[in-house]
Design a protein around this motif. Sequence first.
Motif, short mmCIF file in Angstrom:
data_model
loop_
_atom_site.label_atom_id
_atom_site.label_comp_id
_atom_site.label_asym_id
_atom_site.label_seq_id
_atom_site.Cartn_x
_atom_site.Cartn_y
_atom_site.Cartn_z
N ARG A 56 -16.45 4.05 -3.93
CA ARG A 56 -17.52 3.94 -2.93
C ARG A 56 -17.01 4.08 -1.50
N ASN A 57 -15.67 4.08 -1.34
CA ASN A 57 -15.10 4.34 -0.01
C ASN A 57 -14.47 5.73 0.08
N ASN A 58 -14.79 6.57 -0.94
CA ASN A 58 -14.28 7.95 -1.00
C ASN A 58 -12.76 8.02 -0.89
N LEU A 59 -12.08 7.11 -1.58
CA LEU A 59 -10.62 7.10 -1.56
C LEU A 59 -10.08 7.33 -2.97
N THR A 60 -8.85 7.84 -3.04
CA THR A 60 -8.17 7.93 -4.33
C THR A 60 -6.86 7.14 -4.21
N GLY A 61 -6.14 7.04 -5.32
CA GLY A 61 -4.86 6.33 -5.31
C GLY A 61 -3.91 6.85 -4.23
N ASP A 62 -4.02 8.15 -3.92
CA ASP A 62 -3.13 8.75 -2.91
C ASP A 62 -3.35 8.17 -1.52
N ASP A 63 -4.57 7.66 -1.28
CA ASP A 63 -4.88 7.10 0.05
C ASP A 63 -4.43 5.65 0.19
N ILE A 64 -3.96 5.06 -0.90
CA ILE A 64 -3.64 3.63 -0.90
C ILE A 64 -2.13 3.42 -0.76
N ALA A 65 -1.76 2.61 0.22
CA ALA A 65 -0.33 2.33 0.44
C ALA A 65 0.17 1.27 -0.55
N TRP A 66 -0.66 0.28 -0.80
CA TRP A 66 -0.24 -0.81 -1.69
C TRP A 66 -1.42 -1.38 -2.47
N LEU A 67 -1.14 -1.71 -3.74
CA LEU A 67 -2.06 -2.55 -4.51
C LEU A 67 -1.49 -3.97 -4.44
N TRP A 84 5.74 -9.15 1.46
CA TRP A 84 5.82 -7.71 1.81
C TRP A 84 5.49 -7.43 3.28
N GLU A 85 5.30 -8.47 4.07
CA GLU A 85 4.81 -8.29 5.44
C GLU A 85 5.62 -7.25 6.22
N SER A 86 6.95 -7.29 6.07
CA SER A 86 7.79 -6.39 6.87
C SER A 86 7.67 -4.93 6.42
N LYS A 87 7.17 -4.71 5.21
CA LYS A 87 7.04 -3.33 4.71
C LYS A 87 5.68 -2.72 5.04
N LEU A 88 4.73 -3.56 5.42
CA LEU A 88 3.38 -3.06 5.71
C LEU A 88 3.36 -2.39 7.08
N LYS A 89 2.62 -1.27 7.17
CA LYS A 89 2.55 -0.54 8.45
C LYS A 89 1.11 -0.52 8.95
N LYS A 90 1.00 -0.50 10.27
CA LYS A 90 -0.32 -0.44 10.90
C LYS A 90 -1.09 0.77 10.36
N GLY A 91 -2.31 0.52 9.92
CA GLY A 91 -3.13 1.62 9.39
C GLY A 91 -3.07 1.79 7.89
N ASP A 92 -2.12 1.09 7.22
CA ASP A 92 -2.04 1.18 5.75
C ASP A 92 -3.35 0.71 5.12
N ASN A 93 -3.82 1.48 4.13
CA ASN A 93 -4.94 1.00 3.31
C ASN A 93 -4.36 0.21 2.16
N ILE A 94 -4.79 -1.03 2.00
CA ILE A 94 -4.30 -1.82 0.87
C ILE A 94 -5.49 -2.35 0.08
N VAL A 95 -5.31 -2.40 -1.26
CA VAL A 95 -6.37 -2.92 -2.13
C VAL A 95 -5.90 -4.24 -2.73
N LEU A 96 -6.67 -5.30 -2.49
CA LEU A 96 -6.38 -6.61 -3.03
C LEU A 96 -7.30 -6.79 -4.24
#
Length: 329
Positions: free
Chosen positions: A242-253, A299-311
Amino acid sequence: MTQKITAAITAVGGFLPEDKLTNADLEKIVDTNDEWIRSRTGIEERRILKGQKGTSDLITPAVEQLLKKRGISPLEIDAMVIGTVTPDMMFPSTANLVCHKAGLKNAFGFDLLAACSGFLYALTTGASLIESGRYKKVIVAGGDKMSSIVDYSDRTTCIIFGDGAAAVLLEANTEGYGVQDSILRSDGSGCAHLHMKAGGSLRPASAETVANKEHFIYQEGQPVFKAAVKGMADVSAELLERNNLTGDDIAWLVPHQANKRIIDATADRIGLSHDKVMLNIQRYGNTTAGTIPLCLYDWESKLKKGDNIVLAAFGGGFTWGATLVKWGY
Ligand code: UT7
């Protein structure tokens, strides 16, 4: 034109008690073995909060750390929402106690009970407070002292759970960072498979409930496992679609850490390679409402500004859900 307000995560704090309970320790308590636990769950050790301490003693240091990292005063916090199934007491709320202990004198707070989905429910609720425009800084925490409700003579549950907590700071943002979308679900028929029998208004504590071990977690592993694999994967896929995203758009699950096999199934379903999955179940086990924020903490230090993450989470209730976050720093 007024700009849309989103709730950006701007800091993370976490707390894990020092004492460890390893698979080797459990082999001495119940009929189990390291190989079974690792292969069926992925867990190697968990943390245990010893002494007369409660969940507020896990969450308060996480909150204090978060404030320090962000460099703000506790007096700036407007509200605090805590997901937990192991409050210090039936009342007052653990949030009330944490606000007092951490000096959040201008905040109101409340607990939210959604078991393993507690953090996602709390995050969505906290984000709504910010999005309303009424509150500027809200702390959302998830944490549990699961050792207080685990029966250490039941090998099917005592191997899974551990103690720990973490918290995030939400701040009003007008650049589009933070919580983007959330799908939360519940199904009370799942109560049959995962619950605590006594201690509530239905079956208050008595000598009988204590003798019958009714103040511990009751779980039928297989039905919960099956519902979790389907629920967590379905809702994550629906959220992306529903957000028109695929796995490729996701930085982290960022999945709830209940069982590595449930996590792998969710990652596969949304087409995400396993190196993009946050996994710390081997070190902490299942800390219920603590798992997802503890992943963000680790993982805080590995996250980058703008990353899409799915919780994503699934747990007692049943409750489940998935939340899309655009990382803000
Ligand atoms: O976070 C809250 C939501 N909870 C979950 O998501 C948990 C979901 N469920 C699970 O993760 C899994 O069902 C468990 C880890 C709880 C159990 O794993 P399983 O692969 O479903 O095992 P099972 O219950 O089907 O039991 C398989 C066998 C049984 O023996 P038999 O009947 O085949 O002889 C159990 O008695 O494994 C036995 N067993 C154990 N053996 C060694 C159960 N627990 C243990 C143990 N050590 N700790």
